[in-house]
Design a protein around this motif. Structure first.
Motif, mmCIF file in Angstrom:
data_model
loop_
_atom_site.group_PDB
_atom_site.id
_atom_site.type_symbol
_atom_site.label_atom_id
_atom_site.label_comp_id
_atom_site.label_asym_id
_atom_site.label_seq_id
_atom_site.Cartn_x
_atom_site.Cartn_y
_atom_site.Cartn_z
ATOM 1 N N THR A 192 0.832 -1.203 0.000
ATOM 2 C CA THR A 192 0.000 0.000 0.000
ATOM 3 C C THR A 192 0.869 1.256 0.000
ATOM 4 O OG1 THR A 192 -1.765 -1.139 1.179
ATOM 5 C CG2 THR A 192 -1.792 1.258 1.249
ATOM 6 N N ILE A 193 0.490 2.226 -0.818
ATOM 7 C CA ILE A 193 1.165 3.511 -0.816
ATOM 8 C C ILE A 193 0.161 4.585 -0.414
ATOM 9 C CG2 ILE A 193 2.827 2.817 -2.576
ATOM 10 C CD1 ILE A 193 1.242 4.514 -4.591
ATOM 11 N N PRO A 194 0.653 5.745 0.038
ATOM 12 C CA PRO A 194 -0.261 6.831 0.413
ATOM 13 C C PRO A 194 -1.080 7.332 -0.775
ATOM 14 C CG PRO A 194 1.898 7.155 1.389
ATOM 15 C CD PRO A 194 2.045 6.058 0.383
ATOM 16 N N ASP A 195 -2.021 8.221 -0.478
ATOM 17 C CA ASP A 195 -3.002 8.645 -1.480
ATOM 18 C C ASP A 195 -2.745 10.016 -2.082
ATOM 19 O OD1 ASP A 195 -4.976 6.381 -1.207
ATOM 20 O OD2 ASP A 195 -4.991 7.103 0.860
ATOM 21 N N ILE A 196 -2.127 10.916 -1.327
ATOM 22 C CA ILE A 196 -2.034 12.303 -1.763
ATOM 23 C C ILE A 196 -0.819 12.942 -1.090
ATOM 24 C CG2 ILE A 196 -3.445 13.310 0.093
ATOM 25 C CD1 ILE A 196 -4.877 14.981 -2.140
ATOM 26 N N THR A 197 -0.346 14.055 -1.632
ATOM 27 C CA THR A 197 0.775 14.787 -1.039
ATOM 28 C C THR A 197 0.297 16.150 -0.556
ATOM 29 O OG1 THR A 197 2.484 13.671 -2.338
ATOM 30 C CG2 THR A 197 3.014 15.867 -1.504
ATOM 31 N N LEU A 198 0.677 16.485 0.675
ATOM 32 C CA LEU A 198 0.304 17.758 1.275
ATOM 33 C C LEU A 198 1.512 18.679 1.367
ATOM 34 C CD1 LEU A 198 -1.860 16.568 4.338
ATOM 35 C CD2 LEU A 198 -2.582 16.916 1.961
#
Length: 551
Positions: A192-198
């Motif tokens: 699993t990888i993260p969904d978005i960059t902040l």
């Protein structure tokens, strides 16, 4: 002659004591009070998820200090789980009691408070803090730390018009508890990888999930300092600004040789300072952070996008995003990493040049060769391992066990293999001896197919080498021993290695870990015990009066 030598030593000792007292007199005490909560109203990406906020802020408030200041942080834990904060890159000289990781501190229980007291002793630079246990970092709780030079130190670049903290990191849509629960599955732990960059807690410009985007206001002709940190969980990124170049000046407390860059790779846990001059027409320009080793066209939300806004701009950003290097081009990244070198002539925390301290003629006392990989334990439980050992966190922090019972019943010193890989994967409380005031070489080998990032608490280490492929003793011939940069977090490329030197002059129990959250949470860490038998508190601080006990 003997008498003369004695008097010289006495004078030297007196001068050192006087210097220490002078530093304490000129330092200030900073008192902070943090109310830490799980906030469901912030919703950085329009998702119903709790975010760890400090005094209602996400990211948390800036800790703005000067070299040698004392920082008091009274943390009120108003969450529903135990909590700790660690201060990424702050060396906690002689005082690992304040390090804020599971091996040094009992957690702050819900509904209680505890005060950290630490000194930014002999440090300058850009750092950040974050919650260190229970997978909390995936929910936020991070914030910037600046350690400013004393007035007597000449900074090796003109004072910028202003400074901006830019905390960039990948983010999950799910709550941290939901994501944490998947770590017991192969899918969650390995794939699993993260969904978005902040960027500073804000989503990418133009993304339908974003409630806001980050924007910095600048004036044409002025120069600005950006303090950039990768506060993410898993992904390295390449940062760039449309039509602007950056001058690299500092990383994690070291002034660097000043090199001009079109883009900069920043790996998990790393911090940099760059100077950006607003030398373009009055307009708005994209700031972009794109992930490494991922095809961004397939994961567009993982491209962080903000705006550099000129004060007289009447136009919005336009055109395509600035193109960065191929995200799979490891040679570009390695070559850039090798070009980041120590500024030997600049002073930092002290007036004498950084190059006064060098590794060109050191004698190594120890070598650790640490290989990271994955292994399934027992009932196919996924874990990350170092030399085929996954760290198991004991109920009693190692530092307490070390102080009160010499580790008995909690850990077995030097049971961990520091130069070999065990045949079978196992769990262990990995604590190894670091020779006090000895030089150590640490070789980090990455057997995974993803970028890794390693951090050592308590020290800055000299990054002497990178390589793709296997490390052998012959690899030492490629080391840079002339001007290696000193920092506390180093990337390790997939199928590659990184080598660092450290001088172990800071007694304590020090965490050596992967900065990738799931790696750390699932066991990719160990502790280095640097012991000075002298009970003199000038050598190592005694436990604080407010010490928490547990286990």
């Amino acid at each position: 002659m003997a008498s003369t030598g004695y008097h010289r030593r006495l004078i030297a000792c007196t001068m050192l004591i006087a210097a220490a007292l002078f530093a304490q007199v000129n330092a200030i005490h900073i008192y902070l009070e943090w109310n830490v909560t799980l906030d469901s109203t912030i919703k950085p990406v329009s998702q119903d998820q709790p975010v760890i906020a400090i005094n209602g802020l996400f990211p948390g408030p800036l800790i703005n200090t000067t070299t040698n200041d004392f920082v008091h942080v009274n943390v009120f834990n108003n969450m529903d789980e135990p909590l700790l904060f660690t201060w990424n890159g702050i060396q906690q000289r002689l005082n690992s009691w304040q390090d804020g990781v599971s091996g040094t501190n009992c957690p702050i229980q819900p509904g209680t408070n505890w005060t950290y007291v630490f000194q930014t002793k002999d440090q300058i630079g850009s750092f950040f803090y974050f919650p260190s246990i229970n997978f909390h970092k995936a929910a936020g709780g991070f914030g910037p730390i600046r350690v400013i030079n004393r007035d007597v130190i000449v900074v090796p670049f003109p004072k910028p018009e202003a400074e901006f903290d830019l905390l960039i990191g990948d983010w999950f849509y799910d709550s941290y508890k939901s994501t944490r629960a998947t770590m017991c599955t192969h899918l969650g732990a390995y794939y699993t990888i993260p969904d978005i960059t902040l960027m500073n807690g804000k989503g990418p410009l133009g993304n339908p999930m974003s409630k806001a985007y980050e924007s910095f206001n600048v004036t044409q002709g002025k120069t600005y300092r950006l303090r950039i940190s990768n506060v993410g969980n898993a992904l390295s990124f390449n940062f760039r600004i449309q039509n602007h170049q950056m001058v690299l000046v500092e990383t994690e407390g070291s002034y660097t040789d000043q090199i001009t860059l079109d883009s900069l790779d920043v790996h998990v846990g790393q911090s940099y300072s760059v100077l950006v001059t607003a030398n373009q027409n009055d307009a708005d320009y994209y700031m972009v952070a794109s992930p490494k080793l991922i095809n961004a066209s397939d994961f567009t939300s993982l491209v962080g996008i903000g705006v550099l806004h000129y004060s007289n701009s009447i136009s919005q950003v336009s055109g395509p995003l600035p193109v960065g290097p191929n995200p799979f081009d490891l040679h570009f990244s390695v070559n850039q990493a090798k070009s980041i070198r120590w500024n030997l002539t600049a002073g930092a925390a002290r007036p004498n040049p950084q190059g006064t301290f060098n590794v060109s003629n050191v004698t190594l006392s120890q070598t650790f060769i640490l290989q990271s990989s994955i292994a399934d334990l027992y009932d196919q439980i996924p874990r990350y391992v170092v030399n085929n050992v996954t760290y198991s966190t004991p109920e009693t922090p190692l530092k307490l066990a070390d102080y009160y019972v010499n580790g008995t019943g909690v850990y077995q010193l030097d049971d961990f293999p520091v130069q070999s890989v065990n045949a079978d994967a196992s769990c262990g409380v990995s604590v190894v001896t670091g020779i006090h005031k000895g030089w150590i070489e640490i070789v980090l080998k990455n057997n995974l197919n993803e970028m890794d990032s390693w951090h050592l608490d308590g020290f800055g280490f000299y990054v002497v080498g990178f390589g793709i492929g296997d490390w052998t003793a012959k690899s030492r011939d490629t080391y840079n021993l002339f001007d290696p940069v000193v920092r506390s977090t180093v990337q390790v490329y997939p199928g590659g290695w990184s080598a660092v030197y450290a001088f172990l002059d800071n007694p304590g129990m020090w965490n050596l870990r992967s900065q990738l959250l799931k790696h750390w949470y699932l066991g990719q860490e160990l502790y280095v015990r640097v012991h000075d038998p002298d009970p003199n508190p000038a050598k190592e601080r005694p436990p604080p009066e407010n010490l928490l006990l547990c286990g």
